[in-house]
Scaffold this motif. Structure first.
Motif, PDB file in Angstrom:
ATOM      1  N   LEU A  48     -34.737 -29.857 -50.348  1.00 59.23           N
ATOM      2  CA  LEU A  48     -35.645 -29.734 -49.386  1.00 59.23           C
ATOM      3  C   LEU A  48     -37.583 -30.202 -49.553  1.00 59.23           C
ATOM      4  CD1 LEU A  48     -34.723 -27.543 -47.141  1.00 59.23           C
ATOM      5  CD2 LEU A  48     -34.825 -29.599 -46.139  1.00 59.23           C
ATOM      6  N   GLU A  49     -37.179 -29.266 -51.016  1.00 56.25           N
ATOM      7  CA  GLU A  49     -37.886 -29.451 -52.156  1.00 56.25           C
ATOM      8  C   GLU A  49     -38.142 -31.174 -52.783  1.00 56.25           C
ATOM      9  OE1 GLU A  49     -40.461 -26.056 -55.182  1.00 56.25           O
ATOM     10  OE2 GLU A  49     -37.911 -27.101 -55.642  1.00 56.25           O
ATOM     11  N   ARG A  50     -37.836 -31.774 -52.654  1.00 60.41           N
ATOM     12  CA  ARG A  50     -37.984 -32.257 -53.289  1.00 60.41           C
ATOM     13  C   ARG A  50     -38.455 -33.892 -52.547  1.00 60.41           C
ATOM     14  NH1 ARG A  50     -31.987 -34.666 -53.955  1.00 60.41           N
ATOM     15  NH2 ARG A  50     -32.599 -35.450 -51.815  1.00 60.41           N
ATOM     16  N   ASP A  51     -37.902 -33.854 -51.443  1.00 60.07           N
ATOM     17  CA  ASP A  51     -38.027 -34.344 -49.943  1.00 60.07           C
ATOM     18  C   ASP A  51     -39.580 -33.861 -49.688  1.00 60.07           C
ATOM     19  OD1 ASP A  51     -36.184 -35.559 -50.238  1.00 60.07           O
ATOM     20  OD2 ASP A  51     -34.775 -34.577 -48.698  1.00 60.07           O
ATOM     21  N   GLY A  52     -40.380 -33.038 -50.348  1.00 56.43           N
ATOM     22  CA  GLY A  52     -41.464 -32.643 -49.407  1.00 56.43           C
ATOM     23  C   GLY A  52     -42.021 -31.588 -48.091  1.00 56.43           C
ATOM     24  N   LEU A  53     -40.736 -30.992 -47.707  1.00 57.78           N
ATOM     25  CA  LEU A  53     -40.125 -30.174 -47.171  1.00 57.78           C
ATOM     26  C   LEU A  53     -40.087 -28.673 -47.360  1.00 57.78           C
ATOM     27  CD1 LEU A  53     -37.565 -32.564 -45.540  1.00 57.78           C
ATOM     28  CD2 LEU A  53     -39.828 -31.888 -45.341  1.00 57.78           C
ATOM     29  N   VAL A  54     -40.306 -27.964 -47.942  1.00 57.43           N
ATOM     30  CA  VAL A  54     -40.479 -27.049 -48.971  1.00 57.43           C
ATOM     31  C   VAL A  54     -40.882 -26.705 -50.077  1.00 57.43           C
ATOM     32  CG1 VAL A  54     -38.787 -25.802 -47.047  1.00 57.43           C
ATOM     33  CG2 VAL A  54     -38.261 -25.638 -49.530  1.00 57.43           C
ATOM     34  N   GLU A  55     -41.601 -25.707 -50.314  1.00 54.11           N
ATOM     35  CA  GLU A  55     -41.820 -25.411 -51.110  1.00 54.11           C
ATOM     36  C   GLU A  55     -42.137 -24.087 -52.436  1.00 54.11           C
ATOM     37  OE1 GLU A  55     -46.907 -25.450 -51.498  1.00 54.11           O
ATOM     38  OE2 GLU A  55     -46.545 -27.557 -51.251  1.00 54.11           O
ATOM     39  N   ARG A  56     -41.500 -24.214 -53.219  1.00 55.60           N
ATOM     40  CA  ARG A  56     -41.233 -22.727 -54.560  1.00 55.60           C
ATOM     41  C   ARG A  56     -42.289 -22.205 -54.451  1.00 55.60           C
ATOM     42  NH1 ARG A  56     -35.018 -23.597 -55.917  1.00 55.60           N
ATOM     43  NH2 ARG A  56     -34.734 -25.364 -55.642  1.00 55.60           N
ATOM     44  N   ARG A  57     -42.533 -20.744 -54.759  1.00 60.77           N
ATOM     45  CA  ARG A  57     -43.938 -20.176 -55.080  1.00 60.77           C
ATOM     46  C   ARG A  57     -43.223 -19.060 -55.943  1.00 60.77           C
ATOM     47  NH1 ARG A  57     -48.230 -20.965 -50.232  1.00 60.77           N
ATOM     48  NH2 ARG A  57     -47.934 -23.195 -50.438  1.00 60.77           N
TER      49      ARG A  57
END
Length: 149
Positions: free
Chosen positions: A75-84
């Motif tokens: 999902l992060e790779r697809d730009g749908l989520v971010e990890r912070r």
């Protein structure tokens, strides 16, 4: 008293109706072709109102830790989520939904509405009114259910 009934509500019949509706509802054709687990994670993040740790997503989504980690990576790779980084614990990360992730939820909502409108038009006035009358109770039931996770 029978555990499946509650005064004037036949909880067993209600459960069956919800299960039948859900079977139909989750299979409505959508423009966004994503797995159920992917959509569930995005929905959890969008509706929860705040970012979540991976361990919390593991619990809500009932997926293993490695499984949720792989999914969030995609999902992060697809730009749908971010990890912070978690500001309260430097060792942990929080998963945030992005605007693109939110757009998928809006798109699915619009798709479902588009499919439901002609079906609801085939109901009688009384049936549509019964659904309208049930909306506050169903919303409250969903709210109570969120408290269980």
């Amino acid at each position: 008293m029978d555990d499946t009934s509650n005064d004037d509500l036949d909880v067993d019949a209600f459960t069956t109706a919800i299960e039948n509706f859900n079977r139909f509802y989750i299979r409505l054709p959508m423009l966004e072709k994503l797995s159920f687990t992917t959509l569930s994670v995005l929905d959890t993040l969008a509706c929860g109102g705040s970012p979540m740790r991976l361990t919390d997503l593991t619990k809500t989504e009932q997926v293993s830790q490695p499984g949720i980690t792989q999914l969030v990576t995609r999902l992060e790779r697809d730009g749908l989520v971010e990890r912070r980084p978690d500001p309260s614990d430097g060792r942990a990360v929080l998963v945030h939904i992005t605007q693109a992730g939110r757009q998928i939820g809006r798109s699915r909502h619009d798709d479902r509405t588009r499919h439901l409108v002609p079906l609801i038009a085939q109901l009688t006035t009384e049936q549509r009114q019964a659904i309208t009358n049930a909306l506050p109770a169903l919303a409250r039931l969903a709210e109570l259910g969120r408290g269980l996770s």
